[in-house]
Design a protein around this motif. Structure first.
Motif, PDB file in Angstrom:
ATOM      1  N   GLU A   1     -26.730  28.136   3.459  1.00  0.00           N
ATOM      2  CA  GLU A   1     -25.669  28.856   4.224  1.00  0.00           C
ATOM      3  C   GLU A   1     -24.540  28.714   3.251  1.00  0.00           C
ATOM      4  OE1 GLU A   1     -24.209  27.492   7.834  1.00  0.00           O
ATOM      5  OE2 GLU A   1     -25.010  25.685   7.648  1.00  0.00           O
ATOM      6  N   LYS A   2     -24.303  27.461   2.402  1.00  0.00           N
ATOM      7  CA  LYS A   2     -23.130  27.277   1.461  1.00  0.00           C
ATOM      8  C   LYS A   2     -23.372  28.401   0.369  1.00  0.00           C
ATOM      9  CE  LYS A   2     -22.216  22.555   2.721  1.00  0.00           C
ATOM     10  NZ  LYS A   2     -22.364  21.020   2.104  1.00  0.00           N
ATOM     11  N   ALA A   3     -24.694  28.428  -0.110  1.00  0.00           N
ATOM     12  CA  ALA A   3     -25.156  29.299  -1.278  1.00  0.00           C
ATOM     13  C   ALA A   3     -24.654  30.535  -1.004  1.00  0.00           C
ATOM     14  CB  ALA A   3     -26.191  29.114  -1.661  1.00  0.00           C
ATOM     15  N   LEU A   4     -25.089  31.163   0.018  1.00  0.00           N
ATOM     16  CA  LEU A   4     -24.732  32.514   0.716  1.00  0.00           C
ATOM     17  C   LEU A   4     -23.433  32.671   0.679  1.00  0.00           C
ATOM     18  CD1 LEU A   4     -25.675  35.238   1.432  1.00  0.00           C
ATOM     19  CD2 LEU A   4     -25.872  34.583   3.828  1.00  0.00           C
ATOM     20  N   HIS A   5     -22.580  31.802   1.422  1.00  0.00           N
ATOM     21  CA  HIS A   5     -21.217  32.063   1.404  1.00  0.00           C
ATOM     22  C   HIS A   5     -20.364  32.037   0.053  1.00  0.00           C
ATOM     23  CE1 HIS A   5     -17.131  30.586   1.979  1.00  0.00           C
ATOM     24  NE2 HIS A   5     -16.995  31.411   2.887  1.00  0.00           N
ATOM     25  N   SER A   6     -20.975  31.325  -0.765  1.00  0.00           N
ATOM     26  CA  SER A   6     -20.126  31.273  -2.177  1.00  0.00           C
ATOM     27  C   SER A   6     -20.693  32.557  -2.957  1.00  0.00           C
ATOM     28  CB  SER A   6     -20.968  29.824  -2.819  1.00  0.00           C
ATOM     29  OG  SER A   6     -20.503  29.949  -4.256  1.00  0.00           O
ATOM     30  N   ALA A   7     -21.910  33.156  -2.832  1.00  0.00           N
ATOM     31  CA  ALA A   7     -22.326  34.132  -3.452  1.00  0.00           C
ATOM     32  C   ALA A   7     -21.417  35.538  -2.949  1.00  0.00           C
ATOM     33  CB  ALA A   7     -23.818  34.419  -3.341  1.00  0.00           C
ATOM     34  N   LEU A   8     -21.519  35.485  -1.387  1.00  0.00           N
ATOM     35  CA  LEU A   8     -20.598  36.594  -0.785  1.00  0.00           C
ATOM     36  C   LEU A   8     -19.265  36.573  -1.401  1.00  0.00           C
ATOM     37  CD1 LEU A   8     -21.190  38.704   1.034  1.00  0.00           C
ATOM     38  CD2 LEU A   8     -20.621  37.327   3.255  1.00  0.00           C
ATOM     39  N   ASP A   9     -18.690  35.212  -1.415  1.00  0.00           N
ATOM     40  CA  ASP A   9     -17.289  35.318  -1.792  1.00  0.00           C
ATOM     41  C   ASP A   9     -17.082  35.979  -3.379  1.00  0.00           C
ATOM     42  OD1 ASP A   9     -16.022  34.488   0.250  1.00  0.00           O
ATOM     43  OD2 ASP A   9     -15.897  32.395  -0.283  1.00  0.00           O
ATOM     44  N   SER A  10     -17.969  35.584  -4.136  1.00  0.00           N
ATOM     45  CA  SER A  10     -18.019  35.808  -5.507  1.00  0.00           C
ATOM     46  C   SER A  10     -18.025  37.243  -5.824  1.00  0.00           C
ATOM     47  CB  SER A  10     -19.294  35.363  -6.396  1.00  0.00           C
ATOM     48  OG  SER A  10     -20.535  35.964  -5.930  1.00  0.00           O
ATOM     49  N   VAL A  11     -18.776  38.061  -4.959  1.00  0.00           N
ATOM     50  CA  VAL A  11     -18.739  39.506  -5.218  1.00  0.00           C
ATOM     51  C   VAL A  11     -17.866  40.417  -4.248  1.00  0.00           C
ATOM     52  CG1 VAL A  11     -21.329  39.339  -5.838  1.00  0.00           C
ATOM     53  CG2 VAL A  11     -20.533  39.921  -3.285  1.00  0.00           C
ATOM     54  N   ARG A  12     -17.224  39.840  -3.158  1.00  0.00           N
ATOM     55  CA  ARG A  12     -16.451  40.632  -2.213  1.00  0.00           C
ATOM     56  C   ARG A  12     -15.523  41.588  -2.956  1.00  0.00           C
ATOM     57  NH1 ARG A  12     -16.251  38.364   2.928  1.00  0.00           N
ATOM     58  NH2 ARG A  12     -16.469  36.150   1.917  1.00  0.00           N
ATOM     59  N   ASN A  13     -14.548  40.824  -3.552  1.00  0.00           N
ATOM     60  CA  ASN A  13     -13.353  41.463  -3.951  1.00  0.00           C
ATOM     61  C   ASN A  13     -13.807  42.903  -5.188  1.00  0.00           C
ATOM     62  OD1 ASN A  13     -11.610  39.920  -2.669  1.00  0.00           O
ATOM     63  ND2 ASN A  13     -11.273  38.559  -4.249  1.00  0.00           N
ATOM     64  N   ASP A  14     -14.867  42.443  -5.775  1.00  0.00           N
ATOM     65  CA  ASP A  14     -15.486  43.454  -6.666  1.00  0.00           C
ATOM     66  C   ASP A  14     -15.938  44.629  -5.852  1.00  0.00           C
ATOM     67  OD1 ASP A  14     -14.355  42.181  -8.989  1.00  0.00           O
ATOM     68  OD2 ASP A  14     -16.187  41.136  -9.318  1.00  0.00           O
ATOM     69  N   VAL A  15     -16.797  44.403  -4.836  1.00  0.00           N
ATOM     70  CA  VAL A  15     -17.359  45.330  -4.107  1.00  0.00           C
ATOM     71  C   VAL A  15     -16.555  45.999  -3.122  1.00  0.00           C
ATOM     72  CG1 VAL A  15     -18.846  45.656  -2.037  1.00  0.00           C
ATOM     73  CG2 VAL A  15     -19.657  44.036  -3.914  1.00  0.00           C
ATOM     74  N   SER A  16     -15.531  45.501  -2.785  1.00  0.00           N
ATOM     75  CA  SER A  16     -14.529  46.431  -2.071  1.00  0.00           C
ATOM     76  C   SER A  16     -13.795  47.127  -3.136  1.00  0.00           C
ATOM     77  CB  SER A  16     -13.225  45.253  -1.438  1.00  0.00           C
ATOM     78  OG  SER A  16     -14.258  44.504  -0.428  1.00  0.00           O
ATOM     79  N   ALA A  17     -13.370  46.537  -4.296  1.00  0.00           N
ATOM     80  CA  ALA A  17     -12.502  47.639  -5.162  1.00  0.00           C
ATOM     81  C   ALA A  17     -13.628  48.707  -5.677  1.00  0.00           C
ATOM     82  CB  ALA A  17     -12.229  46.801  -6.458  1.00  0.00           C
ATOM     83  N   ASP A  18     -14.891  48.398  -5.746  1.00  0.00           N
ATOM     84  CA  ASP A  18     -15.735  49.452  -6.234  1.00  0.00           C
ATOM     85  C   ASP A  18     -15.911  50.474  -5.185  1.00  0.00           C
ATOM     86  OD1 ASP A  18     -16.227  48.521  -8.750  1.00  0.00           O
ATOM     87  OD2 ASP A  18     -17.965  47.348  -7.933  1.00  0.00           O
ATOM     88  N   ALA A  19     -15.843  50.043  -3.847  1.00  0.00           N
ATOM     89  CA  ALA A  19     -16.123  51.073  -2.919  1.00  0.00           C
ATOM     90  C   ALA A  19     -14.852  51.949  -2.844  1.00  0.00           C
ATOM     91  CB  ALA A  19     -16.257  50.183  -1.452  1.00  0.00           C
ATOM     92  N   GLU A  20     -13.609  51.429  -2.772  1.00  0.00           N
ATOM     93  CA  GLU A  20     -12.389  51.994  -2.571  1.00  0.00           C
ATOM     94  C   GLU A  20     -12.324  52.981  -3.877  1.00  0.00           C
ATOM     95  OE1 GLU A  20      -9.264  49.353  -2.746  1.00  0.00           O
ATOM     96  OE2 GLU A  20      -9.717  48.275  -0.842  1.00  0.00           O
ATOM     97  N   GLN A  21     -12.809  52.768  -5.000  1.00  0.00           N
ATOM     98  CA  GLN A  21     -12.776  53.779  -5.965  1.00  0.00           C
ATOM     99  C   GLN A  21     -13.897  54.585  -5.999  1.00  0.00           C
ATOM    100  OE1 GLN A  21     -12.526  51.384  -9.609  1.00  0.00           O
ATOM    101  NE2 GLN A  21     -10.863  50.288  -9.014  1.00  0.00           N
TER     102      GLN A  21
END
Length: 689
Positions: free
Chosen positions: A610-630
């Motif tokens: 669960e730590k690994a999933l949390h870390s992986a999610l944090d690492s892509v969250r901002n980029d995914v949101s930025a890509d989706a907004e664009q």
């Protein structure tokens, strides 16, 4: 097994050209279906036709049904015999119906009991005994909207029937249909071969008919016409204006095509070419000729049904026929120029659009206002859009369009230019009707797009506003076509306009004629979104991809399109199936949870997975949101695909519903964040493997 070729021909008066191919194919399909249902094998069924006949050739037809062993199940033994072992009335009746005695019946034991059964041989029938019913049924199934009667006959058909030819090999099959007895004779060409043709054998039919100057193969006739037109056009150093619909119609009008080149006076070229082309194609079934620059030439090609010994007379006859038609167009064009297009707008107020919604004049005013508003949203010339919207329907009041309705919009464009309107306005008047059909071109400027959208939105808002929505096959205002056209303009012209905003603006134009409400807006937007399925299925996009995007209900059509293509591409990703399954699992878990928080407490994460999933999610969250907004959904989904391994590991090693309520809530929040990242784009849990 004996086989023969079968010929069926129904000879008639000239059949409606636009219905000929459909009638002939329906006739052949019905015969084929009945042969198959009767377990009669064949090699091939071919539909043939000409303006005066519907024909079917069946090659390699099995002439006799195969005998079949059949079991006819009777009553159960308990029902078939009484307590003393005597047959009951039920058993005796069943045996009598099968032509046997009770003693001749066999018994069949199953898990459910014991039954009387009669094993019999069902004798196969010769095909000759079945053809009468086959033909009658095929005729009844033909798509004939208005059958007619002729003479004193009690029978009815689309046109009077003169003969019936039914040949199995070289033998006439005795039949009587529509009061006509079968024979082996058919009619040849009305002029080149007026005497009857005796068909020697079903397999010689096509060749014998060609000898009688009748090409019964529609595709062959069409190919001959195309070849002749192309050869003549090449000789004239020209390009024919030729489309499949016109070729089909001409091929349905002639039995022995012979093409010729004819001329008309050059003075007629002063009339806009679209009107001349329409007159030649739609009124006379001629093929106009253009030069290499697309300019109309004073020549055309026509197809005759006769090989004349004096072609000059045939050519002069067609030139004589076209002259008054072109003169009419010339007269209408000259007369129309006496009244500026803008002055014709007033006449629109005398023409009803819809009795509850007012006149075409009122519609023109609404289109003008809405066109300007849309152009403003597009940061384009709102004044030009409003002017084009006001004039868009004015040519409906012109003599040319009243005579030739198909040139509406085109003539408005020409008249606008002659009146001194800008090219932007003139082109928008013509372009606002686009797309008129599937695959049609789109308006070529943002101003034209604004007017096209305004026209379609105004119709949708008004008709929905008075509750006359499409039901089943009924769509008298062509709202489905308007909706697809509207979506095509928004998507293919990449216009970032929000559907609810457009619909609200369209509703506003009606004032108190319709009642504005969120429910009305939602119903129109839902109708528009519902057209996406047909739009994308034509592009072979799977339904589950469309549903995955639809679940998020994006209301900017261009944005919807980008999501669909991104999800379609993502579906082929090796990670897609596992992530779709994981999302489905997460969705089910969250749906059962009483309450799900939005934040994750890292201190409550105890398991490595669960730590690994949390870390992986944090690492892509901002980029995914930025890509989706664009709107860069391909990149966003590619980043999310990297989560497959930590997601799989989480579900393999971590118990979501932990005993500790705080840990359980924390894990649910983590899954909620994971789900939210995908829902930025689409609900991929709906994807099918």
């Amino acid at each position: 097994m004996t086989t023969q070729d079968l010929l069926i021909e129904l000879g008639t008066e000239e059949l409606p050209p636009k219905a000929l191919v459909q009638l002939a194919q329906s006739f052949a399909d019905s015969i084929k279906t009945q042969l198959t249902a009767s377990e009669l094998a064949f090699t091939y069924v071919k539909s043939l036709n000409s303006p005066r006949r519907l024909s079917v050739i069946v090659e390699g037809l099995q002439t006799q049904q195969v005998d079949k062993e059949v079991e006819k199940k009777g009553p159960s033994v308990d029902v078939a015999f009484d307590a003393d072992g005597n047959p009951t009335k039920a058993a005796l009746g069943w045996a009598r119906g099968n032509g046997i005695s009770i003693e001749q019946a066999s018994r069949l034991k199953t898990d459910k009991g014991e039954w009387l059964v009669h094993k019999a041989t069902e004798k196969g029938q010769p095909v000759t005994a079945l053809l009468q019913d086959f033909i009658e049924r095929a005729i009844k199934q033909l798509p004939i909207p208005r059958p007619m009667r002729w003479g004193s006959s009690e029978h009815s058909f689309i046109r009077p029937v003169h003969h019936l030819t039914v040949l199995l090999g070289n033998e006439v099959v005795t039949c009587s249909v529509l009061g006509i007895d079968s024979s082996n004779t058919v009619t040849g060409h009305r002029f080149h071969h007026p005497e009857l043709v005796t068909i020697a054998n079903a397999s010689s039919y096509i060749e014998q008919m060609a000898d009688a100057h009748v090409l019964v193969d529609f595709e062959q006739r069409k190919a001959v016409i195309r070849e002749q037109i192309e050869e003549l056009a090449e000789q004239e150093n020209a390009t024919p204006v030729m489309d499949e619909a016109l070729l089909d119609e001409v091929a349905s009008l002639v039995e022995w095509p012979v093409a010729h080149v004819a001329h008309f006076e050059e003075r007629f070229l002063q009339v806009p070419k679209e009107a001349l082309i329409y007159t030649m194609k739609d009124d006379q079934r001629y093929f106009p000729l253009e030069d290499n620059q697309g300019q109309l030439l004073p020549r055309f090609i026509f197809v005759s049904n006769i090989e004349s010994k004096d072609p000059k007379q045939v050519i002069e006859g067609n030139e004589k026929v076209i002259r008054p038609r072109l003169a009419d167009a010339e007269f209408f064009f000259a007369t129309d120029q006496k009244t500026p297009l803008a002055q014709r707008v007033e006449g629109l107020h005398k023409v009803l659009f819809q009795k509850q919604l007012g006149t075409l004049g009122e519609k023109a005013e609404r289109i003008s206002r809405l066109s300007g508003a849309i152009a403003t949203l597009l940061n384009d010339d709102a004044e030009a859009a409003a002017r084009a919207g006001l004039l868009a329907k004015a040519d409906l009041m012109s003599d040319m369009v009243m005579e030739f309705p198909e040139v509406q919009g085109v003539m408005g464009m020409h008249y606008a230019r002659l009146d001194g309107e800008s090219d932007l306005v003139a082109n928008a008047i013509e372009g606002h009707y686009h797309p008129r059909f599937a695959g049609d071109t789109l308006p070529d400027s943002k101003v034209a797009c604004a007017v096209a959208l305004a026209d379609k939105l105004d119709t949708l808002a008004g008709i929905f506003g008075i509750g006359q929505t499409p039901k089943g096959d009924r769509d008298p205002f062509a709202l489905r076509r308007a909706a697809i056209g509207l979506l095509r303009v928004l998507i293919e012209k990449e216009l970032p306009l929000d559907l609810p905003l457009l619909v609200d603006e369209a509703i506003k134009g009606y004032g108190d004629k319709i009642k504005a409400s969120s429910a009305l807006t939602d119903s129109i937007v839902d109708f528009l979104l519902g057209r996406f399925r047909a739009y994308y299925e034509d592009q072979s996009v799977p339904v589950d991809v469309i549903q995955a995007v639809m679940a998020r209900r994006p209301t900017v059509a261009f944005d919807f399109d980008r999501r669909v293509h991104a999800v379609h591409a993502f579906k082929s990703n090796p990670e897609a199936d596992a992530l779709a399954a994981a999302n489905k699992r997460v969705s089910n878990i969250l749906a059962k949870a009483d309450q799900v928080g939005s934040s994750v407490d890292p201190d409550l994460l105890s398991e490595a997975e669960e730590k690994a999933l949390h870390s992986a999610l944090d690492s892509v969250r901002n980029d995914v949101s930025a890509d989706a907004e664009q709107g860069n959904y391909d990149a966003a989904l590619s980043r999310l695909a990297s989560l497959r391994e930590p997601v799989d590991a989480f579900f393999e090693q971590v118990m979501v519903n932990a005993d500790d309520s705080a840990v359980r809530a924390n894990r649910l929040a983590l899954l909620s964040q994971l789900r939210a990242q995908f829902l930025n784009i689409a609900d991929i849990s709906l994807l099918q493997s």
